[in-house]
Design a protein around this motif. Structure first.
Motif, PDB file in Angstrom:
ATOM      1  N   UNK A 154      -6.633   5.079   3.953  1.00 38.13           N
ATOM      2  CA  UNK A 154      -6.267   6.489   3.766  1.00 38.13           C
ATOM      3  C   UNK A 154      -5.971   6.727   2.296  1.00 38.13           C
ATOM      4  N   UNK A 155      -5.978   7.994   1.894  1.00 39.79           N
ATOM      5  CA  UNK A 155      -5.463   8.366   0.569  1.00 39.79           C
ATOM      6  C   UNK A 155      -4.199   9.183   0.795  1.00 39.79           C
ATOM      7  N   UNK A 156      -3.419   9.332  -0.250  1.00 37.60           N
ATOM      8  CA  UNK A 156      -2.170  10.097  -0.134  1.00 37.60           C
ATOM      9  C   UNK A 156      -2.391  11.587  -0.363  1.00 37.60           C
ATOM     10  N   UNK A 157      -3.409  11.906  -1.179  1.00 44.65           N
ATOM     11  CA  UNK A 157      -3.646  13.304  -1.521  1.00 44.65           C
ATOM     12  C   UNK A 157      -5.140  13.525  -1.725  1.00 44.65           C
ATOM     13  N   UNK A 204       0.833  -1.203   0.000  1.00 47.23           N
ATOM     14  CA  UNK A 204       0.000   0.000   0.000  1.00 47.23           C
ATOM     15  C   UNK A 204       0.872   1.259   0.000  1.00 47.23           C
ATOM     16  N   UNK A 205       1.973   1.229   0.760  1.00 48.72           N
ATOM     17  CA  UNK A 205       2.808   2.440   0.851  1.00 48.72           C
ATOM     18  C   UNK A 205       3.562   2.754  -0.449  1.00 48.72           C
ATOM     19  N   UNK A 206       3.580   1.794  -1.386  1.00 45.96           N
ATOM     20  CA  UNK A 206       4.212   2.042  -2.693  1.00 45.96           C
ATOM     21  C   UNK A 206       3.320   2.888  -3.594  1.00 45.96           C
ATOM     22  N   UNK A 207       2.023   2.855  -3.320  1.00 49.79           N
ATOM     23  CA  UNK A 207       1.057   3.538  -4.177  1.00 49.79           C
ATOM     24  C   UNK A 207       0.747   4.930  -3.630  1.00 49.79           C
ATOM     25  N   UNK A 208       0.782   5.919  -4.518  1.00 54.92           N
ATOM     26  CA  UNK A 208       0.372   7.282  -4.177  1.00 54.92           C
ATOM     27  C   UNK A 208      -0.992   7.497  -4.823  1.00 54.92           C
ATOM     28  N   UNK A 209      -2.032   7.583  -3.994  1.00 56.38           N
ATOM     29  CA  UNK A 209      -3.388   7.665  -4.526  1.00 56.38           C
ATOM     30  C   UNK A 209      -4.001   9.040  -4.235  1.00 56.38           C
ATOM     31  N   UNK A 210      -4.555   9.654  -5.278  1.00 56.30           N
ATOM     32  CA  UNK A 210      -5.209  10.959  -5.173  1.00 56.30           C
ATOM     33  C   UNK A 210      -6.702  10.825  -5.394  1.00 56.30           C
ATOM     34  N   UNK A 211      -7.490  11.452  -4.526  1.00 55.00           N
ATOM     35  CA  UNK A 211      -8.915  11.618  -4.798  1.00 55.00           C
ATOM     36  C   UNK A 211      -9.267  13.086  -4.603  1.00 55.00           C
ATOM     37  N   UNK A 269      -6.075  11.447   5.040  1.00 49.64           N
ATOM     38  CA  UNK A 269      -5.242  11.750   3.881  1.00 49.64           C
ATOM     39  C   UNK A 269      -3.883  12.225   4.385  1.00 49.64           C
ATOM     40  N   UNK A 270      -2.838  11.904   3.636  1.00 49.63           N
ATOM     41  CA  UNK A 270      -1.496  12.337   4.057  1.00 49.63           C
ATOM     42  C   UNK A 270      -1.236  13.795   3.681  1.00 49.63           C
ATOM     43  N   UNK A 271      -1.781  14.208   2.527  1.00 57.05           N
ATOM     44  CA  UNK A 271      -1.547  15.571   2.051  1.00 57.05           C
ATOM     45  C   UNK A 271      -2.848  16.164   1.531  1.00 57.05           C
ATOM     46  N   UNK A 272      -2.907  17.496   1.513  1.00 57.60           N
ATOM     47  CA  UNK A 272      -4.079  18.192   0.973  1.00 57.60           C
ATOM     48  C   UNK A 272      -3.632  19.231  -0.045  1.00 57.60           C
ATOM     49  N   UNK A 273      -4.456  19.405  -1.076  1.00 54.36           N
ATOM     50  CA  UNK A 273      -4.124  20.356  -2.120  1.00 54.36           C
ATOM     51  C   UNK A 273      -5.378  20.820  -2.834  1.00 54.36           C
ATOM     52  N   UNK A 274      -5.178  21.488  -3.965  1.00 51.75           N
ATOM     53  CA  UNK A 274      -6.300  22.045  -4.720  1.00 51.75           C
ATOM     54  C   UNK A 274      -6.156  21.691  -6.197  1.00 51.75           C
ATOM     55  N   UNK A 275      -7.228  21.955  -6.932  1.00 52.96           N
ATOM     56  CA  UNK A 275      -7.236  21.723  -8.373  1.00 52.96           C
ATOM     57  C   UNK A 275      -8.022  22.854  -9.027  1.00 52.96           C
ATOM     58  N   UNK A 276      -7.562  23.307 -10.173  1.00 55.26           N
ATOM     59  CA  UNK A 276      -8.244  24.347 -10.954  1.00 55.26           C
ATOM     60  C   UNK A 276      -8.332  25.687 -10.222  1.00 55.26           C
ATOM     61  N   UNK A 277      -7.381  25.956  -9.327  1.00 54.25           N
ATOM     62  CA  UNK A 277      -7.354  27.250  -8.626  1.00 54.25           C
ATOM     63  C   UNK A 277      -6.485  28.242  -9.406  1.00 54.25           C
ATOM     64  N   UNK A 278      -6.905  29.500  -9.414  1.00 56.03           N
ATOM     65  CA  UNK A 278      -6.060  30.536 -10.017  1.00 56.03           C
ATOM     66  C   UNK A 278      -5.194  31.175  -8.924  1.00 56.03           C
ATOM     67  N   UNK A 279      -4.386  32.126  -9.333  1.00 56.23           N
ATOM     68  CA  UNK A 279      -3.432  32.735  -8.389  1.00 56.23           C
ATOM     69  C   UNK A 279      -4.150  33.380  -7.200  1.00 56.23           C
TER      70      UNK A 279
END
Length: 323
Positions: free
Chosen positions: A110-113, A76-83, A160-170
């Motif tokens: 858990x998910x990675x991202x 499982x730790x080999x896979x980086x999974x994003x949802x 989740x291990x990390x959090x981020x965004x998608x389609x965000x502008x500056x």
């Protein structure tokens, strides 16, 4: 070289493989095909798998990942999974629920991202794209900072291990970065990016803030989506990419993917064809010259294949700004 050895460090200390496998499938692609393609991708060396609640295929993707773990191909730790958090779950009390639903479908702990998929909010409910009797989308008020606080709680809860965004502008990125009480900054911004939309200004801004850019539609992919723009030029038919493909004895797709890696961008490659999935892994086997990188830079036309035009007019619609 195996892609899992080529990673980029995220600002929170975790590492993301630079080549990811995209799992979005247009309507008409059988669900079983997603499982099969994801298994092939893992066998080929992909360790970064990108999906989303909105894609409605996480059961199939999870099945592929779990079967490869059961076989002993990967841990499982080999896979980086994003949802991703879809727009109907933007009320803060629903943010964790969306992730829990994904985990249940995936049958993973858990998910990675975990990403905010798109900064516009839709009315909560069972329907991913709620419409009124006239077929118009029903939008909801959006508070990106409140959503972000709920995303942080998902990380703190270990879902989740990390959090981020998608389609965000500056401006939207700055809103999060400057919010009071920020605990975890976005580690990445996943956006459409390819030689016809090279996102130079947004990339420079993200780099200045230690935010990794992740490229989707990196091959200019035409796909049946709520946002698809019809009649755009076909990226992989571009004569410049074609001539470079001949020069490097590769495909135009590999030239387009390699271009992103050399710019420091994490790139997603999507295919349901075994030959192409295997071929995409060859992106590590060659390097483009600086001159050829500049030539590809010159192809930029600010062309979007995924425009989300039906979301236009909403206060947080991200693509009205220059970047």
């Amino acid at each position: 070289m195996n892609s899992k050895q080529q990673t980029v460090r995220l600002s929170d200390g975790h590492f993301i493989p630079v080549l990811g496998f995209g799992t979005y499938a247009p309507q008409g692609v059988p669900k079983a095909k997603v499982t099969e393609a994801t298994k092939i991708a893992i066998d080929t060396g992909f360790r970064h798998i990108d999906s989303a609640s909105m894609y409605q295929n996480e059961e199939e993707v999870g099945l592929a990942i779990r079967s490869k773990i059961a076989e002993g191909t990967v841990k499982r730790e080999d896979i980086f999974y994003t949802t991703k958090l879809w727009c109907t779950f933007h009320r803060p009390e629903l943010v964790q629920l969306c992730l829990e639903q994904s985990l249940k479908k995936l049958q993973l702990d858990y998910v990675d991202l975990y990403l905010i998929h798109f900064p516009v909010s839709l009315k909560p409910g069972e329907n991913y794209l709620p419409t009124d009797e006239n077929g118009q989308y029903i939008f909801d008020t959006v508070d990106l900072c409140a959503i972000w606080k709920a995303m942080e709680k998902c990380k703190d809860a270990g879902l989740t291990k990390s959090v981020g965004v998608s389609n965000f502008n500056r401006r939207q990125l700055e809103m999060i970065l400057n919010m009071s009480g920020l605990k975890h900054k976005p580690v990445c911004n996943q956006v459409e990016c390819h030689p016809y939309l090279n996102q130079r200004k947004l990339l420079d801004f993200c780099k200045s803030k230690d935010i990794v850019m992740v490229a989707y539609s990196a091959l200019g992919s035409q796909r049946e989506n709520i946002g698809i723009v019809q009649n755009n030029p076909i990226l992989l038919d571009d004569p410049v990419l074609d001539s470079l493909a001949k020069k490097y004895k590769r495909t135009p797709a590999l030239i387009a993917l390699r271009y992103q890696l050399q710019r420091g961008i994490v790139v997603l490659a999507k295919s349901f064809t075994e030959k192409r999935i295997r071929e995409n892994m060859q992106v590590f086997d060659f390097q483009l010259s600086l001159e050829d990188m500049k030539v590809i830079d010159g192809l930029n036309k600010n062309v979007r294949y995924i425009s989300f035009t039906k979301f236009k007019g909403q206060p947080e619609f991200p693509f009205s700004a220059e970047y």
